[in-house]
Design a protein around this motif. Structure first.
Motif, PDB file in Angstrom:
ATOM      1  N   LEU A 143      24.666  12.730  24.594  1.00 10.09           N
ATOM      2  CA  LEU A 143      24.092  12.566  25.633  1.00 10.09           C
ATOM      3  C   LEU A 143      23.479  11.335  25.941  1.00 10.09           C
ATOM      4  CD1 LEU A 143      22.864  14.565  27.794  1.00 10.09           C
ATOM      5  CD2 LEU A 143      20.716  15.035  26.510  1.00 10.09           C
ATOM      6  N   LEU A 144      23.142  10.660  24.932  1.00  7.56           N
ATOM      7  CA  LEU A 144      22.492   9.267  24.877  1.00  7.56           C
ATOM      8  C   LEU A 144      23.393   8.294  25.839  1.00  7.56           C
ATOM      9  CD1 LEU A 144      20.241   7.480  23.784  1.00  7.56           C
ATOM     10  CD2 LEU A 144      21.828   6.613  22.216  1.00  7.56           C
ATOM     11  N   SER A 145      24.670   8.438  25.745  1.00 13.56           N
ATOM     12  CA  SER A 145      25.385   7.576  26.352  1.00 13.56           C
ATOM     13  C   SER A 145      26.110   8.291  27.823  1.00 13.56           C
ATOM     14  CB  SER A 145      26.814   7.142  25.767  1.00 13.56           C
ATOM     15  OG  SER A 145      27.358   8.282  25.071  1.00 13.56           O
ATOM     16  N   THR A 146      26.116   9.579  27.703  1.00  8.50           N
ATOM     17  CA  THR A 146      26.623  10.259  28.840  1.00  8.50           C
ATOM     18  C   THR A 146      25.716  10.519  29.928  1.00  8.50           C
ATOM     19  OG1 THR A 146      28.219  11.290  27.402  1.00  8.50           O
ATOM     20  CG2 THR A 146      28.106  12.295  29.491  1.00  8.50           C
ATOM     21  N   PRO A 182      13.216  10.421  21.160  1.00  8.56           N
ATOM     22  CA  PRO A 182      12.845   9.766  22.451  1.00  8.56           C
ATOM     23  C   PRO A 182      13.953   9.334  23.471  1.00  8.56           C
ATOM     24  CG  PRO A 182      11.035   9.271  21.244  1.00  8.56           C
ATOM     25  CD  PRO A 182      12.244  10.012  20.312  1.00  8.56           C
ATOM     26  N   TYR A 183      14.883   8.417  22.815  1.00  7.42           N
ATOM     27  CA  TYR A 183      15.860   8.037  23.644  1.00  7.42           C
ATOM     28  C   TYR A 183      16.702   9.219  24.397  1.00  7.42           C
ATOM     29  CZ  TYR A 183      14.293   3.595  22.195  1.00  7.42           C
ATOM     30  OH  TYR A 183      13.482   2.433  21.863  1.00  7.42           O
ATOM     31  N   GLU A 184      17.031  10.256  23.573  1.00 15.65           N
ATOM     32  CA  GLU A 184      17.920  11.321  23.936  1.00 15.65           C
ATOM     33  C   GLU A 184      17.074  11.799  25.208  1.00 15.65           C
ATOM     34  OE1 GLU A 184      20.787  14.238  21.970  1.00 15.65           O
ATOM     35  OE2 GLU A 184      18.772  14.630  21.468  1.00 15.65           O
ATOM     36  N   VAL A 185      15.829  12.016  24.952  1.00  9.72           N
ATOM     37  CA  VAL A 185      14.886  12.657  26.173  1.00  9.72           C
ATOM     38  C   VAL A 185      15.163  11.842  27.379  1.00  9.72           C
ATOM     39  CG1 VAL A 185      12.703  13.305  26.843  1.00  9.72           C
ATOM     40  CG2 VAL A 185      13.396  13.846  24.664  1.00  9.72           C
ATOM     41  N   GLU A 186      15.081  10.458  27.054  1.00  9.18           N
ATOM     42  CA  GLU A 186      15.268   9.845  28.294  1.00  9.18           C
ATOM     43  C   GLU A 186      16.663   9.804  29.118  1.00  9.18           C
ATOM     44  OE1 GLU A 186      14.380   5.588  27.983  1.00  9.18           O
ATOM     45  OE2 GLU A 186      12.647   5.919  26.603  1.00  9.18           O
TER      46      GLU A 186
END
Length: 314
Positions: A143-146, A182-186
């Protein structure tokens, strides 16, 4: 153009204002791309020079490389570089047309079996990369990149076959999310803020916001950071604040925080400007050059966030 035919001079922010100090920092340290982005956002600069600078990072496969995202070095295209390029194109109103059609062909070529993007494609192997970014032969969808890429394409009304399965992946990842960082939440917020199904996005954002608070993934009181844990694998002091999630007042994440919490967060962001005029990076630093390249990017983002929330910057 002026009546004499000359181009108008760029607006100059007042001396000693946050914007003036940041401008001096950018001219001193930034790559050409960030210099032109700064000029576009804050000095009445045009979009064409930004796009010209961005083209230097584009590869024949339609993706972007050449350390556009500083923590990945080398020439090869990567999803994280390409997502960064789309953010630049979106910021200057150029996220469409043939340039994005080429990007979507690249995204299709590097997608995983479920149609989404890995964080790092194995082609990165052999080139320098941050030690906290693992390179594996069969990387999973992330999800971080997509999420940010899908969100940007939806916001710009780009329609491409790649988007269908990638959008389904994002919905499944966000709606099944129990534990996160946090970065995945962003990344989830970047998707939800532009997802076409607004009632579904609002419901998912409401659930996500409750988890962010329950799992203490946000530092609500910057004066007492010791009270908030740092996510596993993050650098010491790599906290995330309300303004990191709600980058604009229109973000779905803005509803997660009270006015008082948001004010504290923006005050903290304002006060984080350093003596040299730039904002610091909070993630783990592993090479001097990457940190130097990243700080102007962080500085521009800080200024845009403050301006979006109505703060006076200069």
């Amino acid at each position: 153009m002026s009546e004499t035919g000359a181009s108008p001079l760029p607006a100059t922010p007042p001396a000693r204002s946050p914007l003036f100090r940041a401008e001096q920092f950018v001219w001193l340290t930034a790559r050409v791309l960030e210099q032109r982005l700064f000029a576009h956002h804050f000095l009445n600069g045009g979009a064409d020079p930004v796009e010209t600078a961005l083209d230097a990072y584009r590869n024949e496969d339609g993706g972007y490389g050449h350390a556009l995202e500083p923590d990945l070095r080398g020439p090869v295209s990567q999803p994280l570089h390409t997502g960064h390029a789309l953010r630049v194109l979106d910021a200057i109103g150029r996220c469409g047309g043939q340039r994005v059609e080429r990007v979507c062909r690249y995204l299709t070529a590097v997608s995983t079996a479920d149609g989404a993007l890995p964080a790092i494609h194995p082609s990165q192997r052999g080139y320098p990369a941050a030690p906290f970014i693992p390179i594996v032969d069969d990387p999973p969808s992330e999800l971080l990149s997509t999420g940010p890429v899908v969100g940007l394409l939806h916001r710009n009304e780009v329609w491409h076959a790649w988007l269908f399965r990638a959008t389904d992946f994002c919905w499944q990842a966000v709606e099944s999310m129990e534990k996160s960082h946090p970065y995945e939440v962003e990344a989830a917020v970047a998707f939800l803020d532009s997802a076409p199904d607004r009632p579904r996005a609002e419901a998912a954002a409401d659930r996500l916001g409750r988890r962010v608070r329950e799992h203490r993934l946000v530092a609500l009181d910057p004066s007492d950071l010791a009270a908030y844990p740092v996510a596993p694998g993050y650098a010491p002091g790599e906290h995330h604040f309300p303004h990191d999630y709600a980058k604009t007042p229109s973000s779905l994440a803005r509803a997660w925080f009270t006015d008082t919490e948001m004010t504290r967060s923006l005050d903290f962001l304002t006060d984080a400007q350093q003596k040299d005029g730039g904002w610091p990076i909070r993630w783990r630093q592993w090479a001097p050059g990457t940190a130097l390249e990243a700080r102007p990017m962080v500085t521009i983002e800080a200024l845009r966030t403050l301006r979006a929330h109505g703060r006076t910057i200069g």
